[in-house]
Design a protein around this motif. Structure first.
Motif, mmCIF file in Angstrom:
data_model
loop_
_atom_site.group_PDB
_atom_site.id
_atom_site.type_symbol
_atom_site.label_atom_id
_atom_site.label_comp_id
_atom_site.label_asym_id
_atom_site.label_seq_id
_atom_site.Cartn_x
_atom_site.Cartn_y
_atom_site.Cartn_z
ATOM 1 N N ALA A 1 0.837 -1.202 0.000
ATOM 2 C CA ALA A 1 0.000 0.000 0.000
ATOM 3 C C ALA A 1 0.876 1.258 0.000
ATOM 4 C CB ALA A 1 -0.903 0.005 1.228
ATOM 5 N N GLN A 2 0.329 2.327 -0.572
ATOM 6 C CA GLN A 2 1.049 3.599 -0.508
ATOM 7 C C GLN A 2 0.949 4.140 0.908
ATOM 8 O OE1 GLN A 2 -0.042 6.554 -3.421
ATOM 9 N NE2 GLN A 2 1.177 8.162 -2.452
ATOM 10 N N ILE A 3 2.090 4.519 1.479
ATOM 11 C CA ILE A 3 2.108 4.976 2.871
ATOM 12 C C ILE A 3 2.559 6.427 3.004
ATOM 13 C CG2 ILE A 3 2.426 2.682 3.866
ATOM 14 C CD1 ILE A 3 5.430 3.257 4.017
ATOM 15 N N GLY A 4 2.870 7.050 1.880
ATOM 16 C CA GLY A 4 3.285 8.442 1.974
ATOM 17 C C GLY A 4 3.697 9.006 0.627
ATOM 18 N N THR A 5 4.007 10.313 0.654
ATOM 19 C CA THR A 5 4.493 11.022 -0.528
ATOM 20 C C THR A 5 5.628 11.934 -0.107
ATOM 21 O OG1 THR A 5 2.272 11.016 -1.497
ATOM 22 C CG2 THR A 5 3.873 12.532 -2.443
ATOM 23 N N ASP A 6 6.737 11.853 -0.799
ATOM 24 C CA ASP A 6 7.913 12.654 -0.491
ATOM 25 C C ASP A 6 7.824 13.984 -1.236
ATOM 26 O OD1 ASP A 6 10.387 13.792 -0.161
ATOM 27 O OD2 ASP A 6 11.531 12.111 -0.984
ATOM 28 N N GLN A 7 7.552 15.055 -0.507
ATOM 29 C CA GLN A 7 7.433 16.377 -1.108
ATOM 30 C C GLN A 7 8.707 17.201 -0.956
ATOM 31 O OE1 GLN A 7 5.101 17.087 -3.021
ATOM 32 N NE2 GLN A 7 3.335 15.841 -2.437
#
Length: 337
Positions: free
Chosen positions: A267-273
């Motif tokens: 599952a996607q657990i985050g986004t690196d911004q």
């Protein structure tokens, strides 16, 4: 007489056919290891110094004559490929495609305190030729023993398990990260010791993408991070065809085989911004990248073709001798009659 001549002709035909097949295989297999047939790009200009694109059976890489390690090593994993079970045979060897002054050597690693750490691992290889190639020192970095034998081994196993259990193709790029002002070296050849090793994984079917990030020490620490974070620290564009938005995503990649379940997609657990991502490459740049490996294929096959030509010459000599012997035998029989 006729049987002897036929055997010589058949041997020559088989040799020529096998040589042609081998060349076609090399050209086809190299770009197929990269997502959309596009190898990772060196964005940071300083990385281009004394670099060598190399095409091997089962994987491709770019080797640096500065660090005397690969900058990256890439492979395309499929369930079918990983279903092949090849008994491990250690065949560590120096890479003769690299000029001698830029090669890492077996002596560099001896008694260094570091393992010869595969970037594209032996256990991913589907046949003997690929296995042999994976033991080239061009595919190695100096790796801390516990990092190599414990945490990294488990991550490699988990990646294979993910591909096999979920029957998803994965494009994998593995390599070193060099950080800090004073890097360690080993051997007389001054092989640089990585600060970190990474393994980026992209599974096009489900869009799963992320990277393993492990300090190259005996702490056995590991994190799952974005591909963008790896790109920022390495100066590479790992997947030049992918968008920045895609590479910012972080998925919960398995750390061990027990974390992998056939029916559960990570599952996607985050986004690196925060990390600076490499932007998608232009068509002209992609063509240039592909051409560099086309040239690498040509270079890699030159030695093979030279060997084949030598063997072909030997066959021709045997063929002519067999023909001459047959003619003499015939003339002797004719004279005696």
């Amino acid at each position: 007489m006729t049987q002897k001549l036929n055997h010589s002709i058949q041997g020559l035909v088989l040799l020529c056919a096998s040589a042609a097949t081998g060349t076609v295989f090399a050209q086809d297999s190299c770009l197929s290891q990269f997502y959309q047939q596009t190898p990772p790009a060196l964005v940071k200009q300083s990385l281009n110094k004394n670099t060598f694109p190399l095409c091997f059976n089962g994987f491709g890489l770019v080797y640096s004559g500065v660090s005397k390690t690969p900058l990256w090593s890439a492979e395309h994993l499929t369930a079918e490929r990983l279903s092949q079970k090849i008994k491990r045979e250690d065949q560590f060897h120096e890479e003769e495609q690299i000029p001698e002054q830029f090669r890492s050597t077996l002596a560099d690693y001896r008694a260094s305190g570091y393992d010869r750490g595969h970037m594209s691992p032996n256990a991913d290889m589907p046949d003997k030729a690929s296995q042999h190639d994976s033991f080239s020192l061009a595919n190695m970095v100096p790796q801390a023993p516990k990092n190599n034998q414990e945490v990294w081994r488990k991550l490699e196993e988990a990646t294979r398990s993910l591909v096999k259990k979920q029957k998803q193709d994965a494009y994998v790029v593995t390599g070193p990260i060099f950080t800090g002002q004073r890097l360690k070296t080993i051997g007389k050849g001054k092989v640089l010791v990585p600060s970190v090793v990474f393994k980026a994984v992209y599974m096009p079917k489900t869009g799963v993408i992320s990277a393993y990030y492990a300090p190259n020490n005996n702490s056995q620490e590991v994190q799952v991070v974005s591909v963008c974070q790896i790109e920022q620290q390495t100066g590479l564009n790992l997947f030049p065809q992918l968008s920045v938005e895609t590479k910012r995503k972080i998925y919960d990649l398995p750390l061990t085989t027990s974390d992998v379940q056939a029916g559960r997609v990570p599952a996607q657990i985050g986004t690196d911004q925060n990390s600076q991502c490499a932007t998608p490459s232009a068509s002209s740049d992609i063509h240039s990248l592909q051409q560099s490996f086309g040239n690498a294929v040509q270079q890699a096959t030159q030695d093979i073709e030279k060997t084949v030509n030598q063997e072909k010459d030997n066959f021709i000599k045997k063929l002519l001798k067999a023909l001459l012997d047959s003619v003499l035998e015939f003339l002797l029989k004719l004279f005696k009659s």
